[in-house]
Structures are given as C-alpha cells and as structure tokens.
Motif scaffolding. Structure first.
Motif, PDB file in Angstrom:
ATOM      1  N   LEU A  80      35.992  40.540  44.969  1.00  0.00           N
ATOM      2  CA  LEU A  80      36.095  39.388  44.067  1.00  0.00           C
ATOM      3  C   LEU A  80      36.568  38.208  44.903  1.00  0.00           C
ATOM      4  O   LEU A  80      37.674  38.227  45.446  1.00  0.00           O
ATOM      5  CB  LEU A  80      37.130  39.663  42.979  1.00  0.00           C
ATOM      6  CG  LEU A  80      36.854  40.858  42.073  1.00  0.00           C
ATOM      7  CD1 LEU A  80      38.073  41.133  41.193  1.00  0.00           C
ATOM      8  CD2 LEU A  80      35.613  40.618  41.222  1.00  0.00           C
ATOM      9  N   GLY A  82      35.833  34.701  43.967  1.00  0.00           N
ATOM     10  CA  GLY A  82      35.450  33.460  43.296  1.00  0.00           C
ATOM     11  C   GLY A  82      36.589  32.470  43.141  1.00  0.00           C
ATOM     12  O   GLY A  82      36.369  31.298  42.857  1.00  0.00           O
ATOM     13  N   GLY A  83      37.827  32.946  43.333  1.00  0.00           N
ATOM     14  CA  GLY A  83      38.977  32.074  43.077  1.00  0.00           C
ATOM     15  C   GLY A  83      39.317  31.213  44.294  1.00  0.00           C
ATOM     16  O   GLY A  83      39.116  31.621  45.435  1.00  0.00           O
ATOM     17  N   GLN A 163      28.956  34.087  40.635  1.00  0.00           N
ATOM     18  CA  GLN A 163      29.375  34.227  39.252  1.00  0.00           C
ATOM     19  C   GLN A 163      29.033  32.977  38.442  1.00  0.00           C
ATOM     20  O   GLN A 163      28.619  31.954  38.992  1.00  0.00           O
ATOM     21  CB  GLN A 163      30.864  34.570  39.170  1.00  0.00           C
ATOM     22  CG  GLN A 163      31.822  33.470  39.505  1.00  0.00           C
ATOM     23  CD  GLN A 163      33.268  33.866  39.202  1.00  0.00           C
ATOM     24  OE1 GLN A 163      34.100  33.899  40.083  1.00  0.00           O
ATOM     25  NE2 GLN A 163      33.575  34.153  37.936  1.00  0.00           N
ATOM     26  N   PRO A 189      35.195  28.735  36.830  1.00  0.00           N
ATOM     27  CA  PRO A 189      34.684  30.106  36.708  1.00  0.00           C
ATOM     28  C   PRO A 189      35.410  30.825  35.568  1.00  0.00           C
ATOM     29  O   PRO A 189      36.578  30.533  35.305  1.00  0.00           O
ATOM     30  CB  PRO A 189      35.030  30.753  38.058  1.00  0.00           C
ATOM     31  CG  PRO A 189      35.951  29.823  38.775  1.00  0.00           C
ATOM     32  CD  PRO A 189      36.090  28.561  37.983  1.00  0.00           C
ATOM     33  N   GLY A 191      36.887  33.643  35.127  1.00  0.00           N
ATOM     34  CA  GLY A 191      37.783  34.767  35.427  1.00  0.00           C
ATOM     35  C   GLY A 191      37.024  35.917  36.072  1.00  0.00           C
ATOM     36  O   GLY A 191      35.795  35.946  36.081  1.00  0.00           O
ATOM     37  N   HIS A 192      37.783  36.916  36.593  1.00  0.00           N
ATOM     38  CA  HIS A 192      37.085  37.989  37.327  1.00  0.00           C
ATOM     39  C   HIS A 192      36.385  38.992  36.420  1.00  0.00           C
ATOM     40  O   HIS A 192      35.555  39.777  36.875  1.00  0.00           O
ATOM     41  CB  HIS A 192      37.991  38.674  38.350  1.00  0.00           C
ATOM     42  CG  HIS A 192      39.396  38.930  37.898  1.00  0.00           C
ATOM     43  ND1 HIS A 192      39.717  39.954  37.075  1.00  0.00           N
ATOM     44  CD2 HIS A 192      40.558  38.280  38.170  1.00  0.00           C
ATOM     45  CE1 HIS A 192      41.026  39.941  36.856  1.00  0.00           C
ATOM     46  NE2 HIS A 192      41.571  38.922  37.494  1.00  0.00           N
ATOM     47  N   ASN A 220      40.166  42.774  44.772  1.00  0.00           N
ATOM     48  CA  ASN A 220      40.458  41.365  45.081  1.00  0.00           C
ATOM     49  C   ASN A 220      40.280  41.094  46.572  1.00  0.00           C
ATOM     50  O   ASN A 220      40.752  41.887  47.395  1.00  0.00           O
ATOM     51  CB  ASN A 220      41.917  41.030  44.736  1.00  0.00           C
ATOM     52  CG  ASN A 220      42.216  41.112  43.245  1.00  0.00           C
ATOM     53  OD1 ASN A 220      41.332  41.340  42.439  1.00  0.00           O
ATOM     54  ND2 ASN A 220      43.473  40.919  42.895  1.00  0.00           N
ATOM     55  N   SER A 221      39.696  39.950  46.917  1.00  0.00           N
ATOM     56  CA  SER A 221      39.564  39.658  48.358  1.00  0.00           C
ATOM     57  C   SER A 221      40.921  39.266  48.958  1.00  0.00           C
ATOM     58  O   SER A 221      41.083  39.293  50.174  1.00  0.00           O
ATOM     59  CB  SER A 221      38.522  38.574  48.623  1.00  0.00           C
ATOM     60  OG  SER A 221      38.907  37.374  48.027  1.00  0.00           O
ATOM     61  N   GLY A 257      51.236  39.792  37.130  1.00  0.00           N
ATOM     62  CA  GLY A 257      50.163  40.780  37.124  1.00  0.00           C
ATOM     63  C   GLY A 257      50.178  41.602  35.858  1.00  0.00           C
ATOM     64  O   GLY A 257      50.992  41.391  34.959  1.00  0.00           O
ATOM     65  N   GLY A 258      49.254  42.565  35.786  1.00  0.00           N
ATOM     66  CA  GLY A 258      49.110  43.335  34.561  1.00  0.00           C
ATOM     67  C   GLY A 258      49.529  44.776  34.738  1.00  0.00           C
ATOM     68  O   GLY A 258      49.656  45.253  35.861  1.00  0.00           O
ATOM     69  N   GLU A 273      47.849  42.115  30.455  1.00  0.00           N
ATOM     70  CA  GLU A 273      48.317  41.080  31.377  1.00  0.00           C
ATOM     71  C   GLU A 273      49.606  40.505  30.786  1.00  0.00           C
ATOM     72  O   GLU A 273      49.824  40.585  29.567  1.00  0.00           O
ATOM     73  CB  GLU A 273      47.268  39.967  31.522  1.00  0.00           C
ATOM     74  CG  GLU A 273      45.915  40.414  32.073  1.00  0.00           C
ATOM     75  CD  GLU A 273      45.913  40.665  33.588  1.00  0.00           C
ATOM     76  OE1 GLU A 273      46.949  40.463  34.249  1.00  0.00           O
ATOM     77  OE2 GLU A 273      44.867  41.090  34.096  1.00  0.00           O
ATOM     78  N   ASN A 295      48.709  47.228  37.554  1.00  0.00           N
ATOM     79  CA  ASN A 295      47.287  47.190  37.892  1.00  0.00           C
ATOM     80  C   ASN A 295      47.095  46.501  39.231  1.00  0.00           C
ATOM     81  O   ASN A 295      47.447  45.338  39.377  1.00  0.00           O
ATOM     82  CB  ASN A 295      46.577  46.393  36.783  1.00  0.00           C
ATOM     83  CG  ASN A 295      45.141  46.063  37.123  1.00  0.00           C
ATOM     84  OD1 ASN A 295      44.472  46.837  37.808  1.00  0.00           O
ATOM     85  ND2 ASN A 295      44.666  44.928  36.649  1.00  0.00           N
ATOM     86  N   LYS A 369      49.401  36.053  47.078  1.00  0.00           N
ATOM     87  CA  LYS A 369      49.245  35.113  45.961  1.00  0.00           C
ATOM     88  C   LYS A 369      49.938  33.792  46.276  1.00  0.00           C
ATOM     89  O   LYS A 369      49.602  32.765  45.728  1.00  0.00           O
ATOM     90  CB  LYS A 369      49.873  35.692  44.677  1.00  0.00           C
ATOM     91  CG  LYS A 369      49.293  37.016  44.233  1.00  0.00           C
ATOM     92  CD  LYS A 369      47.866  36.894  43.771  1.00  0.00           C
ATOM     93  CE  LYS A 369      47.318  38.240  43.344  1.00  0.00           C
ATOM     94  NZ  LYS A 369      45.857  38.265  43.279  1.00  0.00           N
TER      95      LYS A 369
HETATM   96  N1  UPG Z   1      38.436  35.763  41.036  1.00  0.00           N
HETATM   97  C1  UPG Z   1      37.090  35.604  40.947  1.00  0.00           C
HETATM   98  N2  UPG Z   1      36.593  34.843  39.927  1.00  0.00           N
HETATM   99  C2  UPG Z   1      37.377  34.257  38.993  1.00  0.00           C
HETATM  100  C3  UPG Z   1      38.774  34.438  39.084  1.00  0.00           C
HETATM  101  C4  UPG Z   1      39.276  35.198  40.119  1.00  0.00           C
HETATM  102  O1  UPG Z   1      36.338  36.129  41.777  1.00  0.00           O
HETATM  103  O2  UPG Z   1      36.832  33.592  38.097  1.00  0.00           O
HETATM  104  C5  UPG Z   1      38.986  36.610  42.136  1.00  0.00           C
HETATM  105  C6  UPG Z   1      39.990  35.914  43.035  1.00  0.00           C
HETATM  106  O3  UPG Z   1      39.341  35.256  44.107  1.00  0.00           O
HETATM  107  C7  UPG Z   1      40.864  37.075  43.515  1.00  0.00           C
HETATM  108  C8  UPG Z   1      40.786  38.065  42.355  1.00  0.00           C
HETATM  109  O4  UPG Z   1      39.682  37.688  41.552  1.00  0.00           O
HETATM  110  O5  UPG Z   1      40.301  37.700  44.658  1.00  0.00           O
HETATM  111  C9  UPG Z   1      42.057  38.098  41.521  1.00  0.00           C
HETATM  112  O6  UPG Z   1      42.228  36.866  40.900  1.00  0.00           O
HETATM  113  P1  UPG Z   1      43.662  36.288  40.526  1.00  0.00           P
HETATM  114  O7  UPG Z   1      43.498  35.089  39.709  1.00  0.00           O
HETATM  115  O8  UPG Z   1      44.451  36.175  41.774  1.00  0.00           O
HETATM  116  O9  UPG Z   1      44.190  37.459  39.596  1.00  0.00           O
HETATM  117  P2  UPG Z   1      45.670  37.831  39.368  1.00  0.00           P
HETATM  118  O10 UPG Z   1      46.304  36.818  38.523  1.00  0.00           O
HETATM  119  O11 UPG Z   1      46.311  38.158  40.661  1.00  0.00           O
HETATM  120  O12 UPG Z   1      45.581  39.164  38.533  1.00  0.00           O
HETATM  121  C10 UPG Z   1      44.751  40.281  38.855  1.00  0.00           C
HETATM  122  C11 UPG Z   1      44.764  41.167  37.613  1.00  0.00           C
HETATM  123  C12 UPG Z   1      46.174  41.712  37.360  1.00  0.00           C
HETATM  124  C13 UPG Z   1      46.631  42.453  38.604  1.00  0.00           C
HETATM  125  C14 UPG Z   1      46.579  41.519  39.815  1.00  0.00           C
HETATM  126  C15 UPG Z   1      46.899  42.251  41.108  1.00  0.00           C
HETATM  127  O13 UPG Z   1      44.261  40.400  36.526  1.00  0.00           O
HETATM  128  O14 UPG Z   1      46.159  42.593  36.246  1.00  0.00           O
HETATM  129  O15 UPG Z   1      47.963  42.955  38.421  1.00  0.00           O
HETATM  130  O16 UPG Z   1      45.227  41.011  39.977  1.00  0.00           O
HETATM  131  O17 UPG Z   1      46.925  41.336  42.179  1.00  0.00           O
END
Ligand code: UPG
Length: 476
Positions: A80, A82-83, A163, A189, A191-192, A220-221, A257-258, A273, A295, A369
């Motif tokens: 993932l 996209g963020g 996405q 975007p 969300g993931h 997550n990347s 996080g969740g 979450e 999570n 983060k």
């Molecule tokens: N991302 C996308 N597209 C989007 C939003 C995010 O590809 O539209 C990617 C982003 O680049 C990253 C990943 O998704 O690699 C996670 O996104 P992020 O916004 O950082 O998510 P978090 O708020 O960190 O939360 C996620 C889960 C949560 C978990 C946590 C662990 O929702 O439940 O505990 O990741 O790091």
C-alpha cells in the motif's frame, strides 16, 4: 442533503473521466455518511476481545517447509503506497524517504522493499510478483524509482495499480469542494480499503490467476518489517481461511492504530480503529490487558475468495466508513473545512466467514508514522542485513519524544541532524525539548534528556547525552 447534492460529486467524477466503479464506491461512502452512519462505533458490549492467537514462532517449529514453499511460490506481494507522508511534512510518497546507507548506497523504504523481494525470489526460486498500490500523488515518483533498479524485472504482472480518487466534501454543504488556487487539493484517495475495488477494476486477480498465484500478501509500505514470509504463506494456505490478519502484542506505546475484536452475534472479526471507539468505551479499548493485540495492517487473502466476494458486491465491498475531517488545504487551517470519506483494508475481515488472525513478532511491525519513528529507524539500533532485514537485538525500542516544534517535519529534522542521528544503542528513552542541533558521533544513553534553553543550542561532536543532558561537562 439530497441525492441531488451527491449528483454534483458524481458529475465532477465523470468530468474527470472516473469509472462507474469509483463513482459507485463513492456513492456508498457518501450515502453512509449522509445517514450519519460514518460515526457509528463498534460498542464494547457487542464484542469480545481477541485472545490466544497462534504465534508465528510456534507455527514455524511445526511447519512442513516444502508445503510452505509451494504456497509461497503462489503468493503475490502487494504494498500500500498511496499515502503521502503529510504528517511528516512530505509531499511525496513516504517510501521515497532515505532510511540509511548500505554498501555505499542510499536506501529508501522502496529500495529495501525491492531488496526483500529480490532476495526472496533468488534464494527460494519463487516468482513473487511485487505490486504497488499507488495513488495519483505517488505513482510517478514511485515508478521512476522502481525503474532505476535494473535488477528488478517483472513482465507478466503489472508493478503498479493506481487507486481511485474522490472529491473532498465541503463539511457544511455536502457538495464537492472548490479550490481554484490548487484544484488538485479538491481530491483525495479514499483510504487503503480502496485496494479491493482497485484490484477488481484493474483485472489484477485474473492476471494473477493466469500466473498461478492463489494468495495475496498486502501490507503498508511504511512497515519494513512486513517482509515476504514462507512460513506465513504456508500457515495461511494450510489454514484454508479466506482472510488472515497479522496482529502483534500491544504495548503501552501502541495507542494509535486499530485492534481486532470479535462480533458477539456473528463471531466474525471486526477491525476497530480508534476513530470507531465510542467515548464511553475508550478506557476499555485502550486497555492492553483487555485487548492485547493490534492490527499491523498486514493481511493475507485468497485470490478466489476475494474474487467471489467482489463479484457478490459488484466490485465495491460494503466497508465501514471513517470520516476524516480536515481543511481543503491541510497545511492552511483558514481554508474550507472538508470531510474525506475513507475505508480501512482490514475492515474487510468482517465480510469473510472463517477469517483468522496470526500473532507476529515485533520484527514484522516496524512502522514509520512520525519523525520519532524515523529517528529510531535511522539509528544504530538497526542493522540492515544483506537480505534487507531491518535487524535489532530484541526489537524493544526506546520511547522517543522529539520536540514537535523543531523535529516534526522532515526538513527541520534533517537540518538538526546534519551528520545523521546520534547513537541510540545504549538509550532507554530519548526526550529532546527545544531546538538542538547535533554534531558528529553523539551518543545518547539511559534516559537521555535535553531541556529547552529558549534558543538554538548545539550538541558538540563526540559528546554523550544522558539523563542530566550533555555530559560530562556543560558546553553551551
Ligand atoms: N494508503 C494508501 N492509500 C490510501 C491511504 C493509505 O495506499 O488512500 C497506504 C499508506 O501509504 C500506508 C498504508 O496505506 O502505506 C497505511 O496508511 P496509514 O494512513 O498510515 O494507516 P494507519 O493510520 O497507520 O492505520 C493502518 C490501519 C490500522 C493499523 C495501522 C498499523 O488502518 O488499523 O493499526 O495501519 O500501522
């Protein structure tokens, strides 16, 4: 607000050439939000905590490695991506941020991810396709960086899927917001959780199936611990489950996080979450004794099961909605308040009967983060191995608190560590208050603490910083 108001968003999306799948997805999000259901919480009284999740270490000890290798050879690796790292002041994909040097090369998250995949391919002789889910904001830079690595070849499976985007909604009127000063900021975007409809629309599942791929591993990347794993592929395949979430033991530091809970009525897994926690349930939800796992956002999904589910719902899974309130220009609080409607990937677990969790060690969860996390990641706490593992002795990291006024954004952070971050090998915790710039070869130890002197201050080359500040003699 009426459907006519939604139609304004639909028209805006059509004008931009967006697909009917993306419009349907946004309609589902919008209507849920309009009904007020985006604020629906997962109440403590309706769930039971997740307990006694099998540990990877125990699984590994009894795993049939030939079977595991077979499963791994049928796995694709999706990141993932996209963020944007906006919370760290970045305007590009976080995965392009340098982490450390390795054999004279500057390594970014992306280089390490590709190194992990190439190592697994070579050592285990598996195809392991790598696919990035990029957004319109991260695609160009990411793909340029991917192409720079000549060792990376992938012809039969696309290296990226892009996405969807959706309009940001004016919080007062429910209309798509206008921002002529920078029209790009009118979009975001979703969300993931958008990964599923994106996978559906790009036809990726068919391509993967043709290549003999049966399992997806998505993570997550910004989590370099989420490496390719033969053992977990084997466990997932053997379990027969359609969907598996990697959870890790929660510590006091894991407040964001969740976490996963179990629906009392259906026994299905639910991702909760923190934004879906009712204020009355906050202390239960925060309790690491009550809810011991969180999570990691690394999931395993069966290609067939996902295809069936997406077919059932016409490409758009009915996921719970997260309402994200910002201003249209997130860096300028005087611009119009907007709502961004998002979904989370792990929330799809609820839709899959028989979904399971597996407990992984901290080494599989190394998220970045904030610049506090980056500080640890760039330090000598870690060693990047030749197989691109971020290795640490015990993965028990110091609690780091850098003064947000001077270190929150990456440009400010880099400016204050011109020779790289100090040694943290002997640090138990780090608290930096005030504006400190660090010289070369500085060592932080024990509960290292620098207090605010009300002016820019300097830690000279070779100094030790402990609980009393710079030691042995005060310089500044
Ligand atoms: N991302 C996308 N597209 C989007 C939003 C995010 O590809 O539209 C990617 C982003 O680049 C990253 C990943 O998704 O690699 C996670 O996104 P992020 O916004 O950082 O998510 P978090 O708020 O960190 O939360 C996620 C889960 C949560 C978990 C946590 C662990 O929702 O439940 O505990 O990741 O790091």
């Amino acid at each position: 607000m009426s459907t006519d108001v939604f139609d304004l968003s639909a028209a805006k999306m059509r004008d931009k050439g967006m697909s009917e799948v993306s419009i349907n997805q946004f309609k589902q999000l919008y209507e849920t939000w309009e009904r007020g259901d985006a604020k629906a919480c997962v109440r403590e009284k309706d769930v039971t905590p997740l307990k006694d999740v099998p540990r990877t270490k125990d699984i590994h000890d009894t795993m049939d490695m030939d079977m595991a290798l077979d499963a791994f050879s049928r796995t694709a690796f999706i990141k993932l991506n996209g963020g944007l790292g906006t919370s760290m002041g970045l305007e590009k994909a976080k995965s392009l941020l340098p982490i450390r040097r390795h054999k004279a090369r500057r390594m970014r998250f992306l280089d390490i991810i590709m190194g992990q995949v190439l190592t697994a391919r070579k050592r285990l002789g598996v195809p392991l396709p790598l696919i990035f889910m990029n957004s319109f904001r991260t695609s160009r830079d990411t793909m340029r960086a991917v192409k720079q690595d000549r060792r990376f070849v992938q012809n039969d499976v696309p290296v990226e899927i892009i996405q969807h985007i959706e309009p940001k909604i004016d919080a007062d009127t429910g209309r798509p917001v206008d921002f002529p000063a920078n029209p790009d900021l009118e979009w975001c975007p979703p969300g993931h959780g958008d990964i599923f409809s994106t996978i559906w629309e790009t036809g990726l599942l068919d391509t993967l199936k043709e290549q003999g791929i049966d399992y997806l591993f998505i993570s997550n990347s910004d989590n370099l611990g989420a490496r390719p794993s033969r053992t977990l592929a084997g466990y997932f395949a053997q379990s027969g489950a359609p969907f598996m979430i990697e959870v890790a033991e929660r510590t006091e530091a894991d407040r964001k996080g969740g976490h996963i809970v179990i629906d009392k009525a259906t026994r299905h897994l639910i991702l909760r979450e923190m934004s879906q926690v009712d204020p009355h349930d906050r202390s239960s939800a925060m309790s690491i004794r009550k809810h011991p796992y969180f999570n990691t956002n690394s999931i395993w999904v069966r290609v067939d099961a996902l295809r069936d589910k997406l077919t059932e719902y016409n490409g758009v899974l009915p996921l719970p909605i997260i309402e994200n309130r910002k201003t249209v220009d997130p860096t300028d609080p005087s611009t119009r308040p907007v709502v961004q409607l998002e979904t989370a990937m792990g929330s799809a677990a609820t839709l899959f009967e028989g979904a399971i969790c597996v407990q992984v060690d901290r080494m599989r969860f190394l998220p970045v983060k904030t610049t506090d996390d980056l500080f640890i990641m760039r330090s000598d706490r870690f060693h990047l191995t030749d197989s691109y593992e971020m290795e640490d002795g015990n993965y028990d990291f110091p609690n780091v608190q850098l003064d947000e006024r001077y270190y929150k954004y990456i440009a400010d952070f880099d400016e204050r560590f011109p020779y790289g971050v100090p040694s943290l090998a002997a640090a138990n915790s780090v608290t930096i208050e005030g504006d400190w710039t660090f010289g070369r070869d500085v060592t932080l130890y024990a509960d290292a603490h620098l207090s605010d002197r009300g002016r820019s201050s300097y830690v000279p080359n070779g100094q030790y910083v402990g609980p009393q500040g710079i030691e042995p003699d005060e310089w500044v």
